[in-house]
Design a protein around this motif. Sequence first.
Motif, PDB file in Angstrom:
ATOM      1  N   CYS A  56     -18.848   2.011  -1.968  1.00 38.47           N
ATOM      2  CA  CYS A  56     -18.747   1.187  -0.486  1.00 38.47           C
ATOM      3  C   CYS A  56     -19.992   0.365  -0.173  1.00 38.47           C
ATOM      4  N   TYR A  70      -8.228  -0.487   2.142  1.00 36.65           N
ATOM      5  CA  TYR A  70      -8.106   1.030   2.497  1.00 36.65           C
ATOM      6  C   TYR A  70      -7.160   1.146   3.827  1.00 36.65           C
ATOM      7  N   ASP A 123      -6.159   6.581   3.687  1.00 39.62           N
ATOM      8  CA  ASP A 123      -6.854   6.481   2.431  1.00 39.62           C
ATOM      9  C   ASP A 123      -8.373   7.304   2.741  1.00 39.62           C
ATOM     10  N   LEU A 124      -8.830   6.786   3.505  1.00 40.12           N
ATOM     11  CA  LEU A 124     -10.213   7.120   3.947  1.00 40.12           C
ATOM     12  C   LEU A 124     -10.380   8.388   4.146  1.00 40.12           C
TER      13      LEU A 124
END
Length: 282
Positions: free
Chosen positions: A211, A225, A229-230
């Motif tokens: 990231c 995302y 997802d995160l």
Amino acid sequence: MAKIIGAVTTSHIPAIANAMANGLEETPYWKPFFDGYPPVRDWLNEKQPDVIILFYNDHGLEFFIDKKPTFALGVADEYHNADEGWGIPTIPPVTGESELSWHIANKVVDEGFDLTICQEMRVDHGLTVPLNLMWPGHKYGHVKVIPVCINCEQHPMPQPKRSYALGQAIGRAVESYPEDLKVVVFGTGGLSHQLDGERAGFINREFDLKCMDQLVSEPEELTKYSNLDLIEIAGAQGVELNMWIGMRGCLTGKVTELHRNYHGPISNTGAGLLLLEHEHLD
């Protein structure tokens, strides 16, 4: 014309304030974390920004679960921090910048963002910890601060692509402001962490470092995302990446990484620090 000259990403873990209040910066647990900050402090002291636009999330101090705006913008002249139960001394108020704040509010609402505009607003550790990290001893009173609060606590929360779009709108608003101001944007929170449930203590170092790389060179990859997802990849509180993404959206020109640090775990969190220089493209 106002110009965004750079950006900073940093954790805003509340335990940091406690560590600083008790002089623990040089202890083995904290030293690798605090050692990352002097280059950023030196840069800020050299550049002397007039305004900090600070993306953060409120943890129940001003906006509890019964009233949770998706995006909130402070337009006050001053912001006070209330006791959150950490036992740290009362800290000085944060200086606001109401004229630029109102300019941003008008421009961003005109672009279709339904902001909650706050003429009074208490701020929590999400905003005050980053300021004290950059100006230790609570010596941040000389710089004016515009709080941008993103909901990262209660679903439904804005998706990364929407947080990025908000940042882009704020960046355009700053660039259209006629007064000569030097602006730095802070993206705070995270990185990967989960504070509760079966995965409490979860950290994804590989994802965090990825990231940080993408935030510099290919930020739109991060907008692909979803929040779900995160949560899966970075833990339940990994959605705080949205503040970093919002910050990055403000940077419309050339971005150069000047400094970085990563350390984890700190208070069950992967803590990342980036200093980015921003050059406008004419």
